[in-house]
Scaffold this motif. Structure first.
Motif, PDB file in Angstrom:
ATOM      1  N   LEU A  41       0.827  -1.200   0.000  1.00 26.28           N
ATOM      2  CA  LEU A  41       0.000   0.000   0.000  1.00 26.28           C
ATOM      3  C   LEU A  41       0.867   1.257   0.000  1.00 26.28           C
ATOM      4  CD1 LEU A  41      -3.116   0.409   0.093  1.00 26.28           C
ATOM      5  CD2 LEU A  41      -2.881   0.796   2.545  1.00 26.28           C
ATOM      6  N   ASP A  42       1.963   1.216   0.746  1.00 28.00           N
ATOM      7  CA  ASP A  42       2.805   2.409   0.883  1.00 28.00           C
ATOM      8  C   ASP A  42       3.647   2.697  -0.345  1.00 28.00           C
ATOM      9  OD1 ASP A  42       3.587   3.820   3.918  1.00 28.00           O
ATOM     10  OD2 ASP A  42       1.976   2.397   3.729  1.00 28.00           O
ATOM     11  N   THR A  43       3.677   1.791  -1.318  1.00 27.28           N
ATOM     12  CA  THR A  43       4.416   2.078  -2.548  1.00 27.28           C
ATOM     13  C   THR A  43       3.661   3.059  -3.437  1.00 27.28           C
ATOM     14  OG1 THR A  43       3.434   0.164  -3.665  1.00 27.28           O
ATOM     15  CG2 THR A  43       5.535  -0.181  -2.537  1.00 27.28           C
ATOM     16  N   THR A  44       2.325   3.160  -3.269  1.00 25.85           N
ATOM     17  CA  THR A  44       1.536   4.060  -4.122  1.00 25.85           C
ATOM     18  C   THR A  44       0.678   5.051  -3.357  1.00 25.85           C
ATOM     19  OG1 THR A  44      -0.268   2.426  -4.208  1.00 25.85           O
ATOM     20  CG2 THR A  44       1.379   2.343  -5.970  1.00 25.85           C
ATOM     21  N   ILE A  45       0.400   4.791  -2.081  1.00 21.18           N
ATOM     22  CA  ILE A  45      -0.561   5.632  -1.367  1.00 21.18           C
ATOM     23  C   ILE A  45      -0.046   7.060  -1.189  1.00 21.18           C
ATOM     24  CG2 ILE A  45       0.244   5.154   0.992  1.00 21.18           C
ATOM     25  CD1 ILE A  45      -2.742   4.910   1.780  1.00 21.18           C
ATOM     26  N   ALA A  46       1.285   7.228  -1.144  1.00 17.13           N
ATOM     27  CA  ALA A  46       1.845   8.572  -0.945  1.00 17.13           C
ATOM     28  C   ALA A  46       1.788   9.410  -2.219  1.00 17.13           C
ATOM     29  CB  ALA A  46       3.286   8.473  -0.453  1.00 17.13           C
ATOM     30  N   ASN A  47       1.714   8.746  -3.384  1.00 14.31           N
ATOM     31  CA  ASN A  47       1.710   9.492  -4.646  1.00 14.31           C
ATOM     32  C   ASN A  47       0.579  10.501  -4.712  1.00 14.31           C
ATOM     33  OD1 ASN A  47       3.285   7.029  -5.090  1.00 14.31           O
ATOM     34  ND2 ASN A  47       3.363   7.659  -7.224  1.00 14.31           N
ATOM     35  N   ILE A  48      -0.610  10.054  -4.338  1.00 12.06           N
ATOM     36  CA  ILE A  48      -1.799  10.882  -4.510  1.00 12.06           C
ATOM     37  C   ILE A  48      -1.777  12.098  -3.594  1.00 12.06           C
ATOM     38  CG2 ILE A  48      -3.295   9.790  -2.793  1.00 12.06           C
ATOM     39  CD1 ILE A  48      -4.275  10.691  -6.398  1.00 12.06           C
ATOM     40  N   ALA A  49      -1.069  12.021  -2.469  1.00 14.11           N
ATOM     41  CA  ALA A  49      -1.052  13.120  -1.494  1.00 14.11           C
ATOM     42  C   ALA A  49       0.155  14.039  -1.653  1.00 14.11           C
ATOM     43  CB  ALA A  49      -1.077  12.549  -0.073  1.00 14.11           C
ATOM     44  N   LEU A  50       0.985  13.809  -2.667  1.00 13.23           N
ATOM     45  CA  LEU A  50       2.216  14.593  -2.811  1.00 13.23           C
ATOM     46  C   LEU A  50       1.981  16.107  -2.839  1.00 13.23           C
ATOM     47  CD1 LEU A  50       4.727  12.780  -5.196  1.00 13.23           C
ATOM     48  CD2 LEU A  50       4.853  13.095  -2.732  1.00 13.23           C
ATOM     49  N   PRO A  51       1.009  16.618  -3.610  1.00 14.93           N
ATOM     50  CA  PRO A  51       0.802  18.071  -3.597  1.00 14.93           C
ATOM     51  C   PRO A  51       0.451  18.615  -2.216  1.00 14.93           C
ATOM     52  CG  PRO A  51      -0.278  17.098  -5.501  1.00 14.93           C
ATOM     53  CD  PRO A  51       0.166  15.958  -4.617  1.00 14.93           C
ATOM     54  N   HIS A  52      -0.294  17.845  -1.420  1.00 19.38           N
ATOM     55  CA  HIS A  52      -0.663  18.286  -0.075  1.00 19.38           C
ATOM     56  C   HIS A  52       0.550  18.236   0.857  1.00 19.38           C
ATOM     57  CE1 HIS A  52      -5.095  18.320  -0.734  1.00 19.38           C
ATOM     58  NE2 HIS A  52      -4.757  17.488  -1.712  1.00 19.38           N
ATOM     59  N   ILE A  53       1.340  17.174   0.741  1.00 14.33           N
ATOM     60  CA  ILE A  53       2.567  17.091   1.544  1.00 14.33           C
ATOM     61  C   ILE A  53       3.517  18.212   1.158  1.00 14.33           C
ATOM     62  CG2 ILE A  53       4.541  15.638   2.143  1.00 14.33           C
ATOM     63  CD1 ILE A  53       2.847  13.188   1.429  1.00 14.33           C
ATOM     64  N   GLN A  54       3.599  18.503  -0.129  1.00 12.19           N
ATOM     65  CA  GLN A  54       4.479  19.569  -0.616  1.00 12.19           C
ATOM     66  C   GLN A  54       4.125  20.899   0.025  1.00 12.19           C
ATOM     67  OE1 GLN A  54       4.428  19.920  -4.878  1.00 12.19           O
ATOM     68  NE2 GLN A  54       5.628  21.801  -4.913  1.00 12.19           N
ATOM     69  N   SER A  56       2.553  21.314   2.909  1.00  9.13           N
ATOM     70  CA  SER A  56       2.746  21.259   4.365  1.00  9.13           C
ATOM     71  C   SER A  56       4.203  21.437   4.768  1.00  9.13           C
ATOM     72  CB  SER A  56       2.224  19.935   4.918  1.00  9.13           C
ATOM     73  OG  SER A  56       0.838  19.828   4.743  1.00  9.13           O
ATOM     74  N   VAL A  57       5.125  20.910   3.959  1.00  4.29           N
ATOM     75  CA  VAL A  57       6.546  20.968   4.340  1.00  4.29           C
ATOM     76  C   VAL A  57       7.312  21.999   3.517  1.00  4.29           C
ATOM     77  CG1 VAL A  57       6.528  18.570   5.090  1.00  4.29           C
ATOM     78  CG2 VAL A  57       7.187  19.101   2.733  1.00  4.29           C
ATOM     79  N   ALA A  58       6.586  22.818   2.730  1.00  3.96           N
ATOM     80  CA  ALA A  58       7.197  23.908   1.956  1.00  3.96           C
ATOM     81  C   ALA A  58       8.329  23.398   1.066  1.00  3.96           C
ATOM     82  CB  ALA A  58       7.697  25.011   2.880  1.00  3.96           C
ATOM     83  N   ALA A  59       8.023  22.406   0.232  1.00  3.74           N
ATOM     84  CA  ALA A  59       9.027  21.814  -0.664  1.00  3.74           C
ATOM     85  C   ALA A  59       8.747  22.228  -2.101  1.00  3.74           C
ATOM     86  CB  ALA A  59       9.016  20.298  -0.546  1.00  3.74           C
ATOM     87  N   SER A  60       9.792  22.216  -2.924  1.00  8.53           N
ATOM     88  CA  SER A  60       9.635  22.501  -4.347  1.00  8.53           C
ATOM     89  C   SER A  60       9.193  21.234  -5.066  1.00  8.53           C
ATOM     90  CB  SER A  60      10.949  23.013  -4.931  1.00  8.53           C
ATOM     91  OG  SER A  60      11.955  22.011  -4.835  1.00  8.53           O
ATOM     92  N   GLN A  61       8.905  21.362  -6.376  1.00 10.67           N
ATOM     93  CA  GLN A  61       8.414  20.231  -7.153  1.00 10.67           C
ATOM     94  C   GLN A  61       9.432  19.096  -7.199  1.00 10.67           C
ATOM     95  OE1 GLN A  61       5.381  19.660  -8.832  1.00 10.67           O
ATOM     96  NE2 GLN A  61       6.275  17.632  -9.056  1.00 10.67           N
ATOM     97  N   ASP A  62      10.722  19.435  -7.374  1.00 14.78           N
ATOM     98  CA  ASP A  62      11.725  18.368  -7.442  1.00 14.78           C
ATOM     99  C   ASP A  62      12.042  17.806  -6.066  1.00 14.78           C
ATOM    100  OD1 ASP A  62      12.843  20.802  -6.765  1.00 14.78           O
ATOM    101  OD2 ASP A  62      14.820  20.309  -7.574  1.00 14.78           O
TER     102      ASP A  62
END
Length: 524
Positions: A41-54, A56-62
């Motif tokens: 599950l953890d190999t793909t579940i994080a993909n969908i939330a990447l923009p939200h995580i980005q 929250s942690v003030a990260a750039s696209q790369d």
């Protein structure tokens, strides 16, 4: 196979003798399957939330892609020594440590407050989760008789493939209705049940201090992979070789890999056996599975920001339209499993690569105006392509390999797939940013008072290029078009790489007498 060879393989083998009657076999199966589902599950579940995580942690696209690549790289590095750890400390003990460590790392990911923290905790997840799939597979092979193992491995394969299917859907729902942090917290109840089941029902195997691992080979390969990944992830941000840090990382990668190669070809009982590459099928198969990892997982990583940022899809909708990709893989794996041995495996591989290339070709024509149905169909076809590749490629890769080298081969095979995945994600992310900047600069040169399109919009009072608001709107439109072209360039590159891999299929040779092979190795 010697103890050291077994330890270096990463494939935790099971005894060849018929499995004894095991008490609570159903309970054992349920708890180890839960552990597999949690890891898959953890190999793909994080993909969908990447923009939200980005956000929250003030990260750039790369930078945000480190959340994906750190997990994959850690799992890739730690999968090969899992056989050594199981033989040295006992299978049950290692499984419990892996489950507990994975759950703790998941909770820490959910509580992370910065990019450094979440990347570090994802590394921990990968380290502890690497052994879960091969350990679960070995336990199931032990508790079922040879006649029952086919059905058991079918259940095992479904558990592994449930992750890609449910990951985007569950991840989207949790992110939208609760918080992205719950995509990691969900592992707590699953891991707790799995841990209690393992403690109650799984019996311990004998451990031995006599087993050895080629620490020099393992260490140098790990350093080379780690340095390569950091080089790829930070290269775009630091302007590649104009940065001293990037030069240092490239030097470390090259030096570590050189030492690894010299040691591999001159030492005894090395981490990777050079004899593996004498077998033509295995050598070609390793290259092909790297290409599969590179194109499939990179496409998955690109889809999330495309759907949510460019097309404005809510996270739940994005997860639902990505789900059929996993369904296509699962359906075709069942179909192809019955075809292997009846049709030429090379034909099945060509169909798989052809479907993948077609889906990527279709994606080169995408714009934010495409329908959800087209996204679903293309995703399903791409998943079907993977389903046509996994089982046949694993079968033909190991068909002609000597049985004494098969354990070592499976470890290297899965390592190659993971490295291909992480390199693909990093490479396409860097190219996306570079291409967006270049396209933006190019498009801006065409914005002049004499441009007919701009004159039409000005007359219609849609955009006033002389006002600050109009200039901002115009820049946003140019930026969107530049990003669309950049995605098309990435999809085109992956399509060309897929087409370039297809001729290698003809270098595979058909075995005179196929040997018994566990198709589930492909899913480790």
């Amino acid at each position: 196979m010697s103890a050291s060879a077994t330890a270096s393989a990463g494939q935790i083998s099971s005894p060849a003798l018929p499995a004894p009657k095991v008490a609570n076999r159903g309970a054992i199966t349920a708890c180890v399957i839960l552990a597999v589902i949690m890891q898959a599950l953890d190999t793909t579940i994080a993909n969908i939330a990447l923009p939200h995580i980005q956000g929250s942690v003030a990260a750039s696209q790369d930078q945000i892609n480190w959340v994906l690549t750190s997990y994959i790289v850690a799992a890739a590095i730690m999968t090969p020594p899992s056989g050594f750890l199981a033989a040295r400390f006992g299978r049950k003990r290692l499984l419990l440590v892996s489950i507990i460590g994975f759950v703790v790392a998941s909770m820490l990911c959910g509580m992370a407050q910065s990019l450094v923290q979440i990347v570090g905790f994802r590394l921990m997840q990968g380290v502890f989760g690497a052994a879960l799939v091969p350990l679960a597979q070995a336990i199931m092979l032990d508790i079922y008789t040879p006649e029952e193992r086919g059905g058991a491995m079918a259940v095992f394969g479904v558990a592994v493939m449930v992750g890609p299917v449910l990951g985007p859907v569950i991840g989207g729902w949790l992110t939208d209705h609760i918080s992205w942090r719950w995509i990691f917290y969900i592992n707590l109840p699953i891991g707790l049940v799995a841990m209690l089941g393992v403690m109650a029902f799984v019996t311990e195997t004998r451990s031995s201090t006599a087993v050895k691992l080629d620490w020099l080979g393992f260490g140098m390969l790990s350093i080379a992979i780690g340095a390569l990944q950091v080089f790829l992830d930070r290269g775009e941000q630091l302007d590649w070789f104009s940065s001293g840090e990037i030069q240092l990382e490239a030097l470390i990668c090259a030096a570590a890999f050189y030492i690894f190669l010299v040691h591999t070809f001159t030492g005894k009982d090395t981490f990777v056996k050079p004899r593996l590459f004498v077998d033509r099928n295995f050598a070609v198969g390793v290259v092909l599975i790297s290409a599969v990892g590179l194109t499939y997982y990179a496409a998955m990583a690109l889809m999330t920001p495309y759907l949510q940022s460019l097309m404005g899809y809510p996270v739940v909708t994005a997860g639902l339209v990505m789900g059929p990709r996993g369904i296509g893989t699962m359906v075709c794996m069942f179909i192809v499993g019955r075809m292997v041995g009846k049709l030429d495996t090379r034909l099945l591989l060509l169909i798989g690569f052809g479907l993948t290339a077609w889906s990527l070709y279709d994606m080169t024509g995408w714009t934010p105006d495409i329908s959800q149905w087209q996204i679903i169909v293309t995703g399903f076809v791409q998943g079907a392509g993977l389903g046509f590749l996994f089982v046949p490629l694993t079968t033909v890769t190991f068909q002609t390999l000597d049985a004494s080298l098969r354990g070592d081969g499976t470890g290297l095979y899965n390592l190659s797939r993971n490295i291909g995945s992480s390199v693909g994600i990093s490479m396409t992310s860097a190219l996306l940013i570079e291409s967006t900047q270049a396209n933006h600069a190019d498009l801006v040169t065409h914005i002049t008072p004499y441009n007919q399109a701009l004159q039409d919009m000005t007359r219609a009072k849609l955009i006033d290029p002389l006002s600050a608001a109009g200039q901002t709107m115009l820049d946003g439109m140019v930026g969107q078009q530049a990003t669309i072209i950049a995605y098309i360039n990435d999809f085109k590159l992956m399509m060309l790489l897929t087409l370039a891999a297809m001729p290698l299929v003809f270098f595979l040779r058909k075995a005179a007498k196929p040997r018994e092979m566990d198709h589930s190795m492909a899913m480790e």
